[in-house]
Design an enzyme around this catalytic site. Sequence first.
Site, PDB file in Angstrom:
ATOM      1  N   TYR A 155      37.651  44.462  41.216  1.00 38.13           N
ATOM      2  CA  TYR A 155      36.675  43.151  40.641  1.00 38.13           C
ATOM      3  C   TYR A 155      36.131  43.699  39.427  1.00 38.13           C
ATOM      4  O   TYR A 155      36.202  43.692  38.283  1.00 38.13           O
ATOM      5  CB  TYR A 155      35.753  43.083  41.555  1.00 38.13           C
ATOM      6  CG  TYR A 155      35.412  41.697  41.165  1.00 38.13           C
ATOM      7  CD1 TYR A 155      36.868  39.988  41.079  1.00 38.13           C
ATOM      8  CD2 TYR A 155      34.283  41.533  41.351  1.00 38.13           C
ATOM      9  CE1 TYR A 155      36.216  39.053  40.539  1.00 38.13           C
ATOM     10  CE2 TYR A 155      33.481  40.201  40.594  1.00 38.13           C
ATOM     11  CZ  TYR A 155      34.613  38.987  40.548  1.00 38.13           C
ATOM     12  OH  TYR A 155      34.381  37.959  39.927  1.00 38.13           O
ATOM     13  N   LYS A 159      37.041  42.889  35.463  1.00 37.04           N
ATOM     14  CA  LYS A 159      35.902  42.425  34.981  1.00 37.04           C
ATOM     15  C   LYS A 159      35.504  42.775  33.595  1.00 37.04           C
ATOM     16  O   LYS A 159      35.240  41.876  32.615  1.00 37.04           O
ATOM     17  CB  LYS A 159      34.603  41.258  36.147  1.00 37.04           C
ATOM     18  CG  LYS A 159      35.381  40.667  37.121  1.00 37.04           C
ATOM     19  CD  LYS A 159      35.484  39.545  36.407  1.00 37.04           C
ATOM     20  CE  LYS A 159      36.018  38.253  37.585  1.00 37.04           C
ATOM     21  NZ  LYS A 159      36.779  37.072  36.805  1.00 37.04           N
TER      22      LYS A 159
HETATM   23  P1  NAP Z   1      36.752  30.408  43.918  1.00 38.99           P
HETATM   24  O1  NAP Z   1      36.508  29.337  44.657  1.00 38.99           O
HETATM   25  O2  NAP Z   1      38.175  31.623  45.230  1.00 38.99           O
HETATM   26  O3  NAP Z   1      38.802  29.191  43.339  1.00 38.99           O
HETATM   27  C1  NAP Z   1      39.591  30.538  42.622  1.00 38.99           C
HETATM   28  C2  NAP Z   1      40.735  30.037  42.040  1.00 38.99           C
HETATM   29  O4  NAP Z   1      41.214  31.047  41.658  1.00 38.99           O
HETATM   30  C3  NAP Z   1      41.430  28.477  43.443  1.00 38.99           C
HETATM   31  O5  NAP Z   1      41.732  27.534  41.780  1.00 38.99           O
HETATM   32  C4  NAP Z   1      42.052  29.492  43.335  1.00 38.99           C
HETATM   33  O6  NAP Z   1      43.242  28.776  43.429  1.00 38.99           O
HETATM   34  C5  NAP Z   1      42.679  30.082  41.557  1.00 38.99           C
HETATM   35  N1  NAP Z   1      43.631  31.261  42.166  1.00 38.99           N
HETATM   36  C6  NAP Z   1      43.385  32.481  42.675  1.00 38.99           C
HETATM   37  N2  NAP Z   1      43.937  33.421  42.124  1.00 38.99           N
HETATM   38  C7  NAP Z   1      45.603  33.039  41.642  1.00 38.99           C
HETATM   39  C8  NAP Z   1      46.418  33.221  40.515  1.00 38.99           C
HETATM   40  N3  NAP Z   1      47.335  33.807  40.752  1.00 38.99           N
HETATM   41  N4  NAP Z   1      46.735  31.819  39.808  1.00 38.99           N
HETATM   42  C9  NAP Z   1      46.325  30.815  39.650  1.00 38.99           C
HETATM   43  N5  NAP Z   1      45.392  30.434  40.406  1.00 38.99           N
HETATM   44  C10 NAP Z   1      44.970  31.291  41.162  1.00 38.99           C
HETATM   45  O7  NAP Z   1      36.441  31.036  43.462  1.00 38.99           O
HETATM   46  P2  NAP Z   1      34.969  31.218  42.063  1.00 38.99           P
HETATM   47  O8  NAP Z   1      34.035  31.262  43.121  1.00 38.99           O
HETATM   48  O9  NAP Z   1      35.207  29.952  41.543  1.00 38.99           O
HETATM   49  O10 NAP Z   1      35.347  31.929  40.567  1.00 38.99           O
HETATM   50  C11 NAP Z   1      35.660  31.368  39.838  1.00 38.99           C
HETATM   51  C12 NAP Z   1      35.751  32.730  38.594  1.00 38.99           C
HETATM   52  O11 NAP Z   1      34.441  33.106  38.595  1.00 38.99           O
HETATM   53  C13 NAP Z   1      36.820  33.693  39.073  1.00 38.99           C
HETATM   54  O12 NAP Z   1      37.052  34.318  37.782  1.00 38.99           O
HETATM   55  C14 NAP Z   1      35.690  34.705  39.747  1.00 38.99           C
HETATM   56  O13 NAP Z   1      35.525  35.886  39.472  1.00 38.99           O
HETATM   57  C15 NAP Z   1      34.093  34.226  38.720  1.00 38.99           C
HETATM   58  N6  NAP Z   1      33.164  34.909  39.312  1.00 38.99           N
HETATM   59  C16 NAP Z   1      32.683  33.789  40.212  1.00 38.99           C
HETATM   60  C17 NAP Z   1      31.234  34.171  41.310  1.00 38.99           C
HETATM   61  C18 NAP Z   1      30.868  33.448  42.513  1.00 38.99           C
HETATM   62  O14 NAP Z   1      29.409  33.940  41.913  1.00 38.99           O
HETATM   63  N7  NAP Z   1      31.152  33.000  42.745  1.00 38.99           N
HETATM   64  C19 NAP Z   1      29.853  35.546  40.385  1.00 38.99           C
HETATM   65  C20 NAP Z   1      30.686  35.887  38.962  1.00 38.99           C
HETATM   66  C21 NAP Z   1      32.043  35.880  38.736  1.00 38.99           C
HETATM   67  P3  NAP Z   1      44.056  28.588  45.571  1.00 38.99           P
HETATM   68  O15 NAP Z   1      42.874  27.425  45.485  1.00 38.99           O
HETATM   69  O16 NAP Z   1      45.123  27.603  44.993  1.00 38.99           O
HETATM   70  O17 NAP Z   1      43.805  29.426  45.729  1.00 38.99           O
END
Ligand code: NAP
Length: 247
Positions: A155, A159
């Site tokens: 990851y 990133k």
């Molecule tokens: P999340 O709640 O797990 O949601 C992930 C989303 O990505 C879902 O809509 C999922 O769709 C979609 N997805 C996964 N694989 C995919 C693919 N191959 N093609 C198309 N869509 C796909 O994640 P989140 O926490 O909101 O995170 C969103 C972004 O922010 C990510 O890039 C993550 O790395 C980044 N981020 C998050 C955090 C945090 O604290 N949450 C911190 C830093 C960075 P499905 O529902 O259909 O699977």
Amino acid sequence: MSLNGKVAVVTGGSRGIGRAICIRLAAMGARVYINYVSRSEAAEETQAIIRRNGGNAEIIGFDVADGDAVQGAVKKIIGENGSIDILVNNAGITRDGLMARMKESDWDAVLDTNLKGAFLCAKAVSREMMKKKWGRIVNISSVSGFAGNPGQVNYSAAKAGLTGLTKAMAREYASRNITVNGIAPGYIETEMTEQLSAEVREQIRKEIPLAVFGRVEDVAGAVAYLVSEDGQYITGQTLHVNGGMYM
Ligand code: NAP
């Protein structure tokens, strides 16, 4: 900050941070395409929220790591609207584990979705943006890509790679009035972080100067800024939305 008349695609827009980004861009007047890969019901829920608020939202399911599927989706959206003005590369997954035990498939899955997916989507939309001489691309990175995180070599590498993609793309596309920026969230309350144990959460919280996890709206606000008129002179940058945990 109006986005009236603009078409936006948010990958992984169905839930978590992506959902908040879709809601925010739609509230600013954009027609938003909510992408998901497997959970269509979450995308439908996001669409319903936006429509209830009087916004304009469509759903488009595709796997960001599948080049043909990305091409097909972009073709369809351009066919329906004539252009795509805003792309938010937000789709992301984790397959955590210490490096010594990490499977090659865990490395590949995370790199394919989080890094290759962003490349494929950005490449596919950039053609129309170049023709239109206007475009906004935002790549959602992570504090892990800057500080590194044990248990997340895949990851963190993906990133960190997004930062290179952001900078190189920003330089290549600037002459066409396309800006490319990143946002590196810290710990945000979503399903991704819900998986952490109470003990780990408390440990992390102690490392955050603002002493709380962020809200999905905090990230959506940063996206709104970068794609709006106020952000038009910013390109190749990464905005850190992390409560001060990495400076
Ligand atoms: P999340 O709640 O797990 O949601 C992930 C989303 O990505 C879902 O809509 C999922 O769709 C979609 N997805 C996964 N694989 C995919 C693919 N191959 N093609 C198309 N869509 C796909 O994640 P989140 O926490 O909101 O995170 C969103 C972004 O922010 C990510 O890039 C993550 O790395 C980044 N981020 C998050 C955090 C945090 O604290 N949450 C911190 C830093 C960075 P499905 O529902 O259909 O699977």
